[in-house]
Design an enzyme around this catalytic site. Structure first.
Site, PDB file in Angstrom:
ATOM      1  N   ASP A  77       0.897  -1.038  -0.080  1.00 23.51           N
ATOM      2  CA  ASP A  77       0.112  -0.105   0.030  1.00 23.51           C
ATOM      3  C   ASP A  77       0.936   1.306  -0.090  1.00 23.51           C
ATOM      4  OD1 ASP A  77      -2.045   1.790   0.422  1.00 23.51           O
ATOM      5  OD2 ASP A  77      -2.089   1.465   2.535  1.00 23.51           O
ATOM      6  N   ASP A 284      -2.067   5.705  -5.220  1.00 24.90           N
ATOM      7  CA  ASP A 284      -2.283   4.852  -4.013  1.00 24.90           C
ATOM      8  C   ASP A 284      -2.716   3.408  -4.543  1.00 24.90           C
ATOM      9  OD1 ASP A 284      -3.005   3.847  -1.741  1.00 24.90           O
ATOM     10  OD2 ASP A 284      -4.787   5.295  -1.298  1.00 24.90           O
TER      11      ASP A 284
END
Ligand SMILES: *[C@@H]1O[C@H](CO)[C@@H](O)[C@H](O)[C@H]1NC(C)=O
Ligand SMILES: *[C@@H]1O[C@H](CO)[C@@H](O)[C@H](O)[C@H]1NC(C)=O
Ligand SMILES: *[C@@H]1O[C@H](CO)[C@@H](O)[C@H](O)[C@H]1NC(C)=O
Ligand SMILES: *[C@@H]1O[C@H](CO)[C@@H](O)[C@H](O)[C@H]1NC(C)=O
Ligand SMILES: *[C@@H]1O[C@H](CO)[C@@H](O)[C@H](O)[C@H]1NC(C)=O
Length: 439
Positions: A77, A284
């Site tokens: 992430d 992201d």
């Protein structure tokens, strides 16, 4: 190293047409230190008891410990900066549903206080940390451990392993972790997003292993037959259709892989919100949609909606053409997203009771980003739709992101190969049935 070499070889066989082979004219092309195939999970989004769309999550395996490695699946992430996995001592259902780390099976783990010092032998309490993840929260304790990207013995120094501060979750909220297959999250945000640089997996790996290329690369596959992949210590040139175009990270001190937006152009219309040049876009890997400031999502929806003629009974809106959405970045780089990537697959049938007519509409899928969050009022999020069309490389040392159109391998090449990845909760094949609204 043997296992790693084997894995790489297998991946190579699995995915590269021979003409583009690794060995060319007797020279070995340098490549990433490790490339990890990613599992994918579809999580239905339900409204009025109907599935309206799917969220997706991508995750791969890591191995924690030295003598007896314990394996976990984690989301890689870029929007967070710590590694956490569930602890065996955690009684939360969200922990017990997943793999848990047995502290007592590791002789390499060192218990730490919040400041990174080993916990004193006579200590009667442990420091804890709380981390918020969107709608959820993780509480945990700290250990220092060795984390590897591929399994296997630690006899020789390995470039794909690093020592790191890890958070062992002693509590995890049901929402959102209960629904997900992955065990934990490995943050790849810049070091300043972390409590301490020693929590930063890639920062530690770059520093301690002397990586020649302090980058990682992210590839998202369009076909569930072909695994998505993350590469560390370089990017995977086999997945690139063009050279990378680099854009500098804007305000790296914030810790996000954030870029400055020159403008956002939606169906030919320049959004006034960004005219002063103070909008930002955050890459992201942990977000499955494009995010836009709440103030402009309605306008964007309006501009990106398309009427489908002839009222078909079913349609996959990702196949129905539509206008472009352009993120104009610094350094003359445009990230251009078409209807195939921003569309919600499911159409919406608008029934007009008065005229007794109906109109099928295809819409974009946008995540409203709220003002007042850490990100500020003018933040867009380049989630899965952008990262699928573009291969992205994240240069840790020079603090920049490279974009290049990605090459999607031919799924047929994967048909006879033992799958390297798993798909969870795949939606039924075929076009989804439109939802209906009355006006
Ligand atoms: C290790 O810890 C778990 C719980 O955390 C416990 O159930 C187990 O018995 C322990 N094993 C050993 C060998 O101490
Ligand atoms: C623990 O031991 C250290 C010395 O090793 C001492 O300074 C400290 O006061 C002790 N703490 C407690 C809570 O007993
Ligand atoms: C990016 O898109 C904008 C808007 O369409 C256009 O004016 C600009 O020339 C494009 N830049 C590049 C480098 O293609
Ligand atoms: C639509 O019209 C029908 C009759 O034609 C009626 O039964 C129904 O309640 C109406 N629905 C709405 C939402 O107005
Ligand atoms: C509305 O149209 C549908 C089919 O298009 C038809 O079956 C229905 O009887 C119509 N209703 C009214 C009130 O005209």
């Amino acid at each position: 190293m043997a296992i790693f070499a084997f894995m790489f070889f297998k991946l190579f066989i699995a995915s590269v047409p021979l003409a583009q082979g690794l060995v060319r004219e007797g020279t070995v092309q340098a490549g990433p230190v490790a490339t990890i195939p990613l599992d994918k999970q579809y999580v239905p989004v339900i409204r009025n008891e109907k599935i309206v769309s799917y969220k997706t999550a991508y995750f791969g395996k890591i191995h924690i410990g030295v003598a007896r490695q314990q394996t976990f699946t984690v989301v890689f992430d870029t929007g967070s900066a710590h590694l956490f996995v569930p602890s065996a001592t955690c009684p939360s259902p969200a922990c017990t549903r997943h793999r848990q780390f047995y502290r007592n099976m590791s002789d390499s783990a060192i218990d730490l206080d919040h400041d990174g010092n080993p916990v004193k032998k006579n200590a009667t309490r442990r420091d804890q940390v709380n981390i918020a993840f969107g709608t959820g929260e993780v509480t945990g304790e700290f250990v220092r451990e060795t984390v590897c990207l591929t399994p296997g013995a630690m006899e020789t120094p390995r470039k794909d392993c690093t020592e790191l501060r890890v958070i062992l979750a002693s509590e995890m909220t049901k929402e959102p972790f209960m629904t997900f297959e992955f065990d934990g999250v490995l943050g790849l945000g810049l070091a300043s997003l972390a409590v301490d640089p020693e929590f930063s997996f890639f920062g530690q790996m770059s520093k301690m292993n002397g990586l020649t290329e302090q980058t990682f690369g992210y590839f998202l596959s369009r076909s569930d037959k072909v695994p998505s992949e993350i590469s560390f210590g370089g990017h995977d040139k086999r997945r690139l259709a063009s050279d990378l175009q680099w854009v500098p990270v804007h305000k790296p001190e914030l810790g996000y892989w954030q870029l400055k937006l020159v403008g956002v152009i939606v169906a030919g219309e320049r959004l006034p919100l960004c005219e002063e040049g103070d909008c930002v876009a955050i890459a992201d890997t942990g977000t499955s949609l494009l995010g836009a400031p709440r103030a402009v999502t309605q306008r964007m929806h309006w501009l990106l909606a398309r009427k489908v003629p002839e009222n078909p009974a079913e349609i996959d809106c990702r196949t129905f053409p539509g206008p472009e959405l352009i993120f104009e970045l610094e350094a003359g780089v445009n990230v251009t997203i078409g209807a195939e990537d921003y569309s919600r697959a499911t159409g919406m049938r608008v029934l007009n009771n008065k005229t007794n007519t109906s109109q099928l509409i295809c819409r974009a899928s946008l995540l409203p980003v709220d003002d007042g969050e850490v990100l500020g009022p003018k933040a867009f999020i380049l989630g899965e739709p952008a990262l699928r069309k573009y291969y992205t490389a994240y240069d840790w040392k020079r603090q920049r992101i490279g974009f290049g159109l990605s090459i999607q391998p031919n799924p047929e090449e994967y048909e006879d190969i033992e799958p390297q990845h798993s798909i969870y909760g795949a939606p039924p094949s075929g076009p989804p049935v439109p939802t209906e609204v009355m006006v």
